[in-house]
Design an enzyme around this catalytic site. Structure first.
Site, short mmCIF file in Angstrom:
data_model
loop_
_atom_site.label_atom_id
_atom_site.label_comp_id
_atom_site.label_asym_id
_atom_site.label_seq_id
_atom_site.Cartn_x
_atom_site.Cartn_y
_atom_site.Cartn_z
N GLU A 17 -4.12 11.77 -6.14
CA GLU A 17 -3.08 10.72 -6.07
C GLU A 17 -2.70 10.25 -7.46
OE1 GLU A 17 -3.73 7.68 -3.12
OE2 GLU A 17 -3.04 6.12 -4.49
N GLY A 109 1.38 -2.64 1.62
CA GLY A 109 1.72 -3.04 0.25
C GLY A 109 1.38 -4.50 0.00
N ASP A 110 1.35 -4.85 -1.27
CA ASP A 110 1.13 -6.24 -1.66
C ASP A 110 2.37 -6.68 -2.43
OD1 ASP A 110 -1.63 -6.26 -0.78
OD2 ASP A 110 -1.97 -4.88 -2.44
P1 FAD Z 1 -1.83 -3.05 6.92
O1 FAD Z 1 -2.21 -1.93 7.79
O2 FAD Z 1 -0.53 -3.74 7.20
O3 FAD Z 1 -3.03 -4.11 6.95
C1 FAD Z 1 -3.02 -5.25 6.09
C2 FAD Z 1 -3.89 -6.33 6.71
O4 FAD Z 1 -3.27 -6.78 7.92
C3 FAD Z 1 -5.30 -5.88 7.12
O5 FAD Z 1 -6.16 -6.96 6.93
C4 FAD Z 1 -5.16 -5.55 8.60
O6 FAD Z 1 -6.39 -5.73 9.30
C5 FAD Z 1 -4.12 -6.57 9.05
N1 FAD Z 1 -3.28 -6.05 10.12
C6 FAD Z 1 -2.79 -4.79 10.25
N2 FAD Z 1 -2.03 -4.69 11.34
C7 FAD Z 1 -2.03 -5.92 11.92
C8 FAD Z 1 -1.41 -6.45 13.09
N3 FAD Z 1 -0.65 -5.68 13.88
N4 FAD Z 1 -1.63 -7.76 13.38
C9 FAD Z 1 -2.39 -8.54 12.58
N5 FAD Z 1 -3.01 -8.07 11.47
C10 FAD Z 1 -2.82 -6.78 11.14
N6 FAD Z 1 -0.15 -0.18 -2.43
C11 FAD Z 1 1.06 -0.04 -3.01
O7 FAD Z 1 1.70 -1.04 -3.33
N7 FAD Z 1 1.60 1.21 -3.28
C12 FAD Z 1 0.94 2.35 -2.95
O8 FAD Z 1 1.44 3.44 -3.18
C13 FAD Z 1 -0.35 2.23 -2.35
N8 FAD Z 1 -1.05 3.34 -2.02
C14 FAD Z 1 -2.28 3.21 -1.38
C15 FAD Z 1 -2.97 4.38 -1.04
C16 FAD Z 1 -4.21 4.28 -0.38
C17 FAD Z 1 -4.94 5.54 -0.01
C18 FAD Z 1 -4.75 3.00 -0.07
C19 FAD Z 1 -6.06 2.87 0.64
C20 FAD Z 1 -4.06 1.84 -0.43
C21 FAD Z 1 -2.82 1.93 -1.10
N9 FAD Z 1 -2.09 0.80 -1.47
C22 FAD Z 1 -0.87 0.92 -2.09
C23 FAD Z 1 -2.65 -0.54 -1.25
C24 FAD Z 1 -2.18 -1.17 0.09
O9 FAD Z 1 -0.78 -1.30 0.10
C25 FAD Z 1 -2.85 -2.53 0.18
O10 FAD Z 1 -4.24 -2.39 0.39
C26 FAD Z 1 -2.25 -3.45 1.22
O11 FAD Z 1 -2.69 -4.79 0.97
C27 FAD Z 1 -2.63 -3.12 2.66
O12 FAD Z 1 -2.04 -1.98 3.05
P2 FAD Z 1 -2.29 -1.40 4.54
O13 FAD Z 1 -1.34 -0.28 4.66
O14 FAD Z 1 -3.70 -1.19 4.81
O15 FAD Z 1 -1.74 -2.67 5.40
#
Ligand code: FAD
Length: 289
Positions: A17, A109-110
């Site tokens: 990555e 994302g954040d």
């Molecule tokens: P989500 O799946 O939306 O989860 C976020 C939080 O919400 C979790 O606590 C989850 O338990 C909770 N949640 C999920 N669904 C629900 C629901 N339906 N109802 C209530 N709560 C819910 N960030 C970037 O900005 N750019 C990138 O390119 C990037 N690449 C990444 C690649 C990898 C392999 C990983 C592991 C992370 C990456 N990230 C990236 C970081 C990621 O965007 C952050 O960790 C972000 O805060 C959470 O992303 P997520 O997709 O897990 O979010």
């Protein structure tokens, strides 16, 4: 290029990555690094996305070019934060119409540092997975958090959300971790919840003490005492000694994971130093072609 779901169906994947380069000099270095990793015949590369769209075109251009010119499948990351539904829809359509990219990693994302606009129309990654599915037959991955995600109400809830998100996705890639039991707990719980999608462990090569402290604080991951002890024990021998411990710990973690039958290894190769460490780990494990 190939769908990652098909790659995983054929056997373990070994992937890298990258972060998009932010200057002309960094871009030249980026392509040097890509060219150094291509001979390993990686299963796929992926390129991160700047939440809020800071790398919207850049991520797309890099992924398109790797797919088209380097003979390696490349996946684009995409995040919900600070985007309207239409912005995300248009970007996914541009991938579909470009006809080159077949794989997307759908993420929450954040919000970018200093951003004070609206949070984004899609709140969670599962909504982005659904939007991607509406537009095209991409292979779709999601993130999973072994430790769990820092915004989660509880470990149990995060595991449940991850299982639900994976129902509509093809695979997950995890956040980094240093103790394998976090990963085994994640996949064990997902299995109990009826989820059997491949969960690829994310491997972070540690090259400096400063970087591991920053990363673990940012991701809410544990910086285990045993690892800190090993790194601090060689600190006065210089940066090469610290890096050697980081690489050795990553190799041991990968061996433990491979012995357990993981569906692949995904190496975070964000900058030149981590990419070279990832290359060394890959070669040491003799992951081959
Ligand atoms: P989500 O799946 O939306 O989860 C976020 C939080 O919400 C979790 O606590 C989850 O338990 C909770 N949640 C999920 N669904 C629900 C629901 N339906 N109802 C209530 N709560 C819910 N960030 C970037 O900005 N750019 C990138 O390119 C990037 N690449 C990444 C690649 C990898 C392999 C990983 C592991 C992370 C990456 N990230 C990236 C970081 C990621 O965007 C952050 O960790 C972000 O805060 C959470 O992303 P997520 O997709 O897990 O979010």
């Amino acid at each position: 290029m190939t769908k990652i779901s098909d790659i995983l169906a054929a056997g373990p994947s070994y992937s890298f990555e990258f972060s998009p380069p932010r200057s002309a000099e960094a871009e030249a270095q980026f392509w040097v690094t890509v060219d150094e990793l291509v001979p390993l015949a990686p299963s796929f590369f992926s390129v991160t996305y700047g939440a809020g769209g800071s790398t919207r075109e850049l991520t797309r251009d890099l992924v398109t070019r790797i797919n088209a010119e380097k003979g390696v499948t490349a996946m684009a990351h995409l995040t919900c934060a600070a985007h309207t539904r239409k912005e995300l829809h248009d970007l996914i359509v541009s991938y579909r119409d470009g006809g080159v990219v077949e794989n997307l990693l759908a993420l929450g994302g954040d919000p970018p540092v200093g951003y004070d606009g609206p949070p984004g129309e899609l709140e969670f990654a599962d909504e982005l997975v659904a939007l991607v599915r509406e537009v095209n037959d991409f292979s779709v991955g999601v993130a999973a958090h072994p430790e769990p995600h820092p915004r989660s109400a509880s470990l149990t809830e995060d595991r449940a959300h991850t299982a639900a998100k994976l129902e509509n996705a093809d695979f997950a890639i995890t956040q980094f971790f240093f103790d394998a039991h976090h990963y085994f707990d994640l996949v064990g719980t997902l299995a109990e919840l009826g989820c059997d999608k491949p969960v690829i462990p994310g491997i972070m090569p540690v090259t400096t003490l400063g970087s591991i402290k920053r990363m673990t604080e940012l991701q809410g991951s544990e910086f285990p005492g045993w690892f800190a002890d090993r790194l601090y024990a060689v600190e006065d021998k210089g940066p090469e000694a610290v890096r050697a411990v980081g690489v050795s710990v990553a190799i041991d973690l990968c061996k433990e994971l491979l012995d357990s039958g993981v569906p692949g290894l995904h190496f975070f190769a964000f900058n030149r130093a981590t990419a070279l460490a990832a290359l060394e780990i890959h070669q040491s494990l003799d992951l081959g072609k």
